[in-house]
Design a protein around this motif. Structure first.
Motif, mmCIF file in Angstrom:
data_model
loop_
_atom_site.group_PDB
_atom_site.id
_atom_site.type_symbol
_atom_site.label_atom_id
_atom_site.label_comp_id
_atom_site.label_asym_id
_atom_site.label_seq_id
_atom_site.Cartn_x
_atom_site.Cartn_y
_atom_site.Cartn_z
ATOM 1 N N ILE A 87 -7.441 4.684 0.498
ATOM 2 C CA ILE A 87 -6.340 5.095 -0.475
ATOM 3 C C ILE A 87 -6.158 6.886 -0.588
ATOM 4 O O ILE A 87 -4.975 7.075 -0.697
ATOM 5 C CB ILE A 87 -7.069 4.663 -1.866
ATOM 6 C CG1 ILE A 87 -7.183 3.220 -2.008
ATOM 7 C CG2 ILE A 87 -6.033 5.044 -3.031
ATOM 8 C CD1 ILE A 87 -8.154 2.693 -3.180
ATOM 9 N N LEU A 94 -3.690 7.218 2.234
ATOM 10 C CA LEU A 94 -2.213 6.871 1.810
ATOM 11 C C LEU A 94 -1.564 7.882 1.084
ATOM 12 O O LEU A 94 -0.430 8.195 1.176
ATOM 13 C CB LEU A 94 -2.189 5.305 1.262
ATOM 14 C CG LEU A 94 -2.625 4.281 2.366
ATOM 15 C CD1 LEU A 94 -3.036 3.010 1.361
ATOM 16 C CD2 LEU A 94 -1.616 4.073 3.106
ATOM 17 N N ILE A 95 -2.237 8.118 -0.078
ATOM 18 C CA ILE A 95 -1.544 9.079 -1.023
ATOM 19 C C ILE A 95 -1.394 10.407 -0.565
ATOM 20 O O ILE A 95 -0.228 10.966 -0.656
ATOM 21 C CB ILE A 95 -2.341 9.099 -2.195
ATOM 22 C CG1 ILE A 95 -2.441 7.938 -3.231
ATOM 23 C CG2 ILE A 95 -1.957 10.280 -3.183
ATOM 24 C CD1 ILE A 95 -3.738 7.891 -4.013
ATOM 25 N N GLN A 150 0.874 -1.181 0.205
ATOM 26 C CA GLN A 150 -0.233 0.102 -0.030
ATOM 27 C C GLN A 150 0.781 1.109 0.000
ATOM 28 O O GLN A 150 0.711 2.173 -0.815
ATOM 29 C CB GLN A 150 -1.084 -0.013 1.280
ATOM 30 C CG GLN A 150 -1.975 -0.803 1.294
ATOM 31 C CD GLN A 150 -2.814 -1.195 2.471
ATOM 32 O OE1 GLN A 150 -2.333 -0.611 3.467
ATOM 33 N NE2 GLN A 150 -3.913 -1.387 2.520
ATOM 34 N N ALA A 195 1.277 4.070 -2.998
ATOM 35 C CA ALA A 195 1.016 5.495 -2.924
ATOM 36 C C ALA A 195 2.097 6.474 -2.901
ATOM 37 O O ALA A 195 2.312 7.398 -3.795
ATOM 38 C CB ALA A 195 0.538 5.849 -1.210
#
Length: 296
Positions: A113, A116-117, A46, A50
């Motif tokens: 998501i 994370l980015i 993950q 990212a």
């Protein structure tokens, strides 16, 4: 997960220099990434994903992420005492399942998501098909693969009617990274669960993407002997459909990939999401990964 060995400064500089031609080639281009499988559930993968997405944006490439969430949906359904059912790779979606799909995809998974980015230094924004009228859909009419006179009712599973990419383009131009849940809406404002591979392929076509990359849990498309097929044409794909080599969840993935290739997306890749930093390896090096789909 194995640790990457430390590199000397000279080696690091050499790696960056070799990436320069690819950065130049793809600067300003759109890359649509279907994010799913192990890459979504393994914490180290993950983080690597990212970081890859943020780096691509920082060097002038425009990543657009379309995510799935099958394992997460299945997990919640199981906790609710409901068993998931699939027909020809598509999840049967009654009204109760649709509520679960929306809660998981547009809520839990998408926000994970986005977080994370953003934590990796990017500016991600979550979207569903309702935002900006992005994905208009209708009920999918699923014809049986073996008997064309037979049709399966898969509930609130959607077939894309149109995609309006205006909101995606506006975000891209303002340095944001769109993260899209594959949920569409119908003419009566009803929700539809759409296969994420199908959404990614259609979006890549509409955005005139340079590449469509689909992350999977395997090294790519495999033949019946388990060997990787690195290059597939439309004719070869038809043969693999007919002999059953391509089946189940791989059906919509390959069909969408082929449609995108036929519709002008320059290259379509099915790649192994279990490989750390596979996006950077695919885009910024001369090493080919997974299976490339060609229209001819």
């Amino acid at each position: 997960m194995t640790q990457t060995p430390s590199l000397l400064p000279g080696d690091q500089a050499n790696i960056l220099a070799k990436a320069l031609p690819y950065i130049r080639k793809f600067h300003g281009k759109t890359m649509v990434i279907k994010y799913g499988g192990n890459a979504m559930t393994d914490p180290a993968l993950q983080q690597a994903f990212a970081e890859d997405v943020v780096l691509l944006k920082l060097v002038g490439i425009n990543p657009v992420v379309v995510h799935g969430g099958g394992p997460q949906i299945e997990g919640l359904l199981k906790r609710l005492g409901k068993k998931g059912e699939f027909i020809q790779g598509m999840r049967v979606t009654d009204a109760e399942t649709m509520e679960v799909v929306e809660w998981v995809l547009a809520g839990e998974v998408q926000q994970d998501i986005v977080g994370l980015i953003n934590h990796a230094g990017g500016k991600a924004v979550g979207l569903t098909g309702r935002d900006g009228g992005l994905i208009r859909a209708q009920k999918l009419k699923m014809v049986d693969n073996a008997d064309a006179s037979k049709e399966h009712d898969v509930g609130q599973v959607g077939d894309i009617v149109s995609i309006d990419p205006s909101v995606v383009k506006a975000l891209q131009e303002d340095a944001f990274i769109p993260v899209i849940s594959p949920i569409g809406f119908g003419e009566h404002n009803e929700s539809y669960n759409i296969n994420a591979d199908v959404v990614a392929a259609k979006l890549a076509t509409v955005l005139k993407a340079e590449k469509l990359m689909m992350l999977t849990n395997i090294s790519g498309v495999l033949n019946k002997a388990g060997e990787l097929l690195t290059d597939l044409t439309a004719k070869r794909i038809d043969e693999l459909f007919l002999d059953g080599t391509i089946s189940g969840g791989m059906l919509p993935k390959i069909a969408g990939a082929l449609d995108a290739a036929k519709s002008g997306v320059n290259s379509v890749h099915i790649i192994d999401g279990r490989v750390p930093h596979v996006l950077l390896l695919e885009i910024l090096t001369d090493q080919a990964f997974g299976t490339m789909i060609r229209s001819h």
